[in-house]
Design a protein around this motif. Structure first.
Motif, PDB file in Angstrom:
ATOM      1  N   ALA A  58     -16.739 -19.417  84.755  1.00 28.76           N
ATOM      2  CA  ALA A  58     -17.765 -20.150  85.493  1.00 28.76           C
ATOM      3  C   ALA A  58     -17.112 -21.160  86.441  1.00 28.76           C
ATOM      4  O   ALA A  58     -17.607 -21.397  87.552  1.00 28.76           O
ATOM      5  CB  ALA A  58     -18.701 -20.856  84.519  1.00 28.76           C
ATOM      6  N   ALA A 109     -25.466 -27.080  84.676  1.00 30.37           N
ATOM      7  CA  ALA A 109     -26.672 -27.686  85.257  1.00 30.37           C
ATOM      8  C   ALA A 109     -26.699 -29.182  84.958  1.00 30.37           C
ATOM      9  O   ALA A 109     -26.999 -30.001  85.833  1.00 30.37           O
ATOM     10  CB  ALA A 109     -27.916 -27.006  84.693  1.00 30.37           C
ATOM     11  N   ARG A 138     -15.553 -18.109  78.974  1.00 28.07           N
ATOM     12  CA  ARG A 138     -16.758 -18.219  79.813  1.00 28.07           C
ATOM     13  C   ARG A 138     -16.674 -19.462  80.696  1.00 28.07           C
ATOM     14  O   ARG A 138     -17.045 -19.464  81.863  1.00 28.07           O
ATOM     15  CB  ARG A 138     -17.965 -18.270  78.867  1.00 28.07           C
ATOM     16  CG  ARG A 138     -19.287 -18.074  79.474  1.00 28.07           C
ATOM     17  CD  ARG A 138     -19.476 -16.685  80.034  1.00 28.07           C
ATOM     18  NE  ARG A 138     -20.068 -16.801  81.353  1.00 28.07           N
ATOM     19  CZ  ARG A 138     -19.878 -15.958  82.359  1.00 28.07           C
ATOM     20  NH1 ARG A 138     -19.136 -14.894  82.212  1.00 28.07           N
ATOM     21  NH2 ARG A 138     -20.447 -16.175  83.514  1.00 28.07           N
ATOM     22  N   ARG A 183     -23.007 -17.937  76.896  1.00 28.07           N
ATOM     23  CA  ARG A 183     -23.249 -17.879  78.338  1.00 28.07           C
ATOM     24  C   ARG A 183     -24.320 -18.907  78.731  1.00 28.07           C
ATOM     25  O   ARG A 183     -24.193 -19.628  79.713  1.00 28.07           O
ATOM     26  CB  ARG A 183     -23.712 -16.464  78.681  1.00 28.07           C
ATOM     27  CG  ARG A 183     -23.681 -16.110  80.121  1.00 28.07           C
ATOM     28  CD  ARG A 183     -24.124 -14.665  80.250  1.00 28.07           C
ATOM     29  NE  ARG A 183     -23.017 -13.766  80.144  1.00 28.07           N
ATOM     30  CZ  ARG A 183     -22.423 -13.189  81.195  1.00 28.07           C
ATOM     31  NH1 ARG A 183     -22.863 -13.438  82.403  1.00 28.07           N
ATOM     32  NH2 ARG A 183     -21.415 -12.383  81.058  1.00 28.07           N
ATOM     33  N   LYS A 184     -25.357 -18.972  77.895  1.00 26.43           N
ATOM     34  CA  LYS A 184     -26.454 -19.904  78.172  1.00 26.43           C
ATOM     35  C   LYS A 184     -25.966 -21.355  78.061  1.00 26.43           C
ATOM     36  O   LYS A 184     -26.282 -22.200  78.891  1.00 26.43           O
ATOM     37  CB  LYS A 184     -27.586 -19.652  77.156  1.00 26.43           C
ATOM     38  CG  LYS A 184     -28.946 -19.977  77.707  1.00 26.43           C
ATOM     39  CD  LYS A 184     -30.047 -19.447  76.811  1.00 26.43           C
ATOM     40  CE  LYS A 184     -31.045 -20.538  76.570  1.00 26.43           C
ATOM     41  NZ  LYS A 184     -31.380 -20.815  75.205  1.00 26.43           N
ATOM     42  N   GLU A 209     -24.088 -22.282  81.118  1.00 24.41           N
ATOM     43  CA  GLU A 209     -24.989 -22.514  82.253  1.00 24.41           C
ATOM     44  C   GLU A 209     -25.676 -23.865  82.136  1.00 24.41           C
ATOM     45  O   GLU A 209     -25.802 -24.609  83.104  1.00 24.41           O
ATOM     46  CB  GLU A 209     -26.043 -21.403  82.332  1.00 24.41           C
ATOM     47  CG  GLU A 209     -25.511 -20.152  83.024  1.00 24.41           C
ATOM     48  CD  GLU A 209     -26.320 -18.906  82.725  1.00 24.41           C
ATOM     49  OE1 GLU A 209     -27.479 -19.043  82.262  1.00 24.41           O
ATOM     50  OE2 GLU A 209     -25.787 -17.800  82.930  1.00 24.41           O
ATOM     51  N   GLU A 210     -26.104 -24.183  80.912  1.00 26.00           N
ATOM     52  CA  GLU A 210     -26.780 -25.477  80.705  1.00 26.00           C
ATOM     53  C   GLU A 210     -25.818 -26.640  80.970  1.00 26.00           C
ATOM     54  O   GLU A 210     -26.197 -27.645  81.549  1.00 26.00           O
ATOM     55  CB  GLU A 210     -27.339 -25.554  79.281  1.00 26.00           C
ATOM     56  CG  GLU A 210     -28.615 -24.737  79.117  1.00 26.00           C
ATOM     57  CD  GLU A 210     -29.044 -24.549  77.662  1.00 26.00           C
ATOM     58  OE1 GLU A 210     -30.048 -23.871  77.437  1.00 26.00           O
ATOM     59  OE2 GLU A 210     -28.356 -25.083  76.758  1.00 26.00           O
TER      60      GLU A 210
END
Ligand SMILES: Cc1ncc(C[n+]2csc(CCOP(=O)(O)OP(=O)(O)O)c2C)c(N)n1
Ligand SMILES: [Mg+2]
Length: 373
Positions: free
Chosen positions: A81, A356, A77, A348-349, A352-353
């Motif tokens: 990304a 960010a 992942r 996945r989360k 993303e975190e």
């Protein structure tokens, strides 16, 4: 051989293994729990040169299999990304992704300690993670932020974590192999009973410096393990076009070698354990890990002009390292498909975190300017 069934599901393998992992923490090592050992046969036999191969029956546990699944999914992942960030021009410069090759990083880490050293080329993000780096450091480095593992000044090819035995991240093809043999020399000199894994590609395998370093390592019985990650291409050149003998495990001649399925994390673990023992007693050994990169060589290479789409999808279908572990987990009743899907969503989360946070973090810090003479 039929895969053995697990006797009990004590310890609820889903919970303790990875739930503490977050983007602020490094990848966990396979923690040893009291769950009962499982024996699983490797996907393919080992092929040996000048030595007897280890057994194909690998001892593992449900928690180790869970950690392999989680760690490889996270690596996959993270790389996907990074691809998107590159296309959005948030990552600049060189960037080489490791998706497809994850089993090498996790299997090797499961066999050794962080006192053992690893040195690799430019395809280094996932090895950095397996050596205790965090996703925050990965994305910060990729985006040139000061929280990166090289303070944002090295970029994709120059990840480093010396305190956990990770010596980079090198952009000059093959140059890390003599450096790795130098680390092995220091280990032998200090009598500290640790080994060095010097990793290189099938393209690098044809370089002269590799043989010079191997000669010295063999003369001095250094604890150097040369790991050829044979992903079958050096940039756009197929291995068979670049090497008269693509049997990389035999190319050390007088040095023993083993060839294995580098997309089977358990096979990688078994062979790395064997190699560590061998190197401490007898000196160098070559490991050829048969693997595959799904992405092109780097971000400027779509990866589809010198190989067919069928070849890539065939490998994904038949040899994918994550799918192999998923099947084992389900067939041994360690986890259900649903539990694994939920874990993937959670990962996945996390990714993303981490992105960010890396984007936001460090922007308010004072810029460090380096003035070159
Ligand atoms: C000394 C040197 N020559 C050429 C290059 C350009 N180059 C970068 S990667 C690469 C191919 C290496 O392929 P391989 O060793 O198989 O590693 P992989 O990229 O497949 O992981 C080349 C030729 C370089 N970086 N350094
Ligand atoms: Mg290659």
């Amino acid at each position: 051989m039929a895969l053995p069934r697990i006797v009990s599901r004590s310890n609820n393998p889903l919970k303790p293994v990875s739930s503490f992992l977050s983007y602020t923490l490094p990848l966990h090592r396979s923690i040893s729990t009291n769950d009962s050992p499982l024996t699983i046969e490797t996907s393919l036999p080992f092929i040996a040169h000048n030595c007897d191969p280890p057994s194909r029956a690998v001892t593992t546990t449900s928690s180790e299999l869970m950690s392999f699944f989680r760690d490889m999914t996270l690596m996959r992942r993270m790389e996907l990304a990074a691809d998107s960030l590159y296309k959005a021009r948030l990552i600049r410069g060189f960037c080489h992704l490791y998706d497809g090759q994850e089993a090498v990083a996790v299997g090797m880490e499961a066999a050794i300690t962080r006192k053992d050293a690893i040195i690799t080329a430019y395809r280094d993000h996932c090895t950095f993670l397996s050596r205790g780096g965090t996703m925050h450091e990965v994305y910060s480095e990729l985006m040139g932020r000061c929280d990166g593992c090289s303070k944002g000044k090295g970029g994709s090819m120059h990840f480093y974590r010396k305190e956990n035995g990770f010596y980079g991240g090198h952009g000059i093809v093959g140059a890390q192999v003599p450096l790795g043999c130098g680390i092995a020399l220091a280990q032998k000199y200090c009598k500290d009973e640790n080994v060095t894994f010097a990793m290189y590609g099938d393209g690098a395998a044809n370089q002269g410096q590799l043989f010079e370093a191997l000669n010295m390592a063999a003369l001095w019985d250094l604890p150097a393990i040369l790991v050829c990650e044979n992903n079958h291409y050096g940039m756009g050149t197929a291995a068979w076009k670049a090497a008269k003998s693509p049997a990389y495990y035999k190319r050390g001649d007088y040095v023993p070698g083993l060839k294995l399925d580098g997309m089977d994390a358990l096979a990688v673990k078994q062979v790395c354990k064997f190699a560590k023992d061998h190197a401490l007693k007898n000196g160098p050994i070559i490991l050829e890990m048969d693997t595959y990169r799904y992405h092109g060589h780097s971000m400027s290479d779509p990866g589809s002009t010198y190989r067919t789409r069928d070849e890539i999808s065939g490998v994904r279908l038949e040899r994918d390292p994550i799918e192999r572990i998923r099947k084992l987990l389900v067939s041994h009743d360690i986890a259900t498909e649903k539990e694994l899907k939920d874990m993937e969503k959670e990962i996945r989360k996390e990714v993303e975190e981490a992105i960010a946070k890396a984007k936001a973090y460090g922007t308010d810090r004072k810029e460090v300017r380096v003035t070159l003479p």
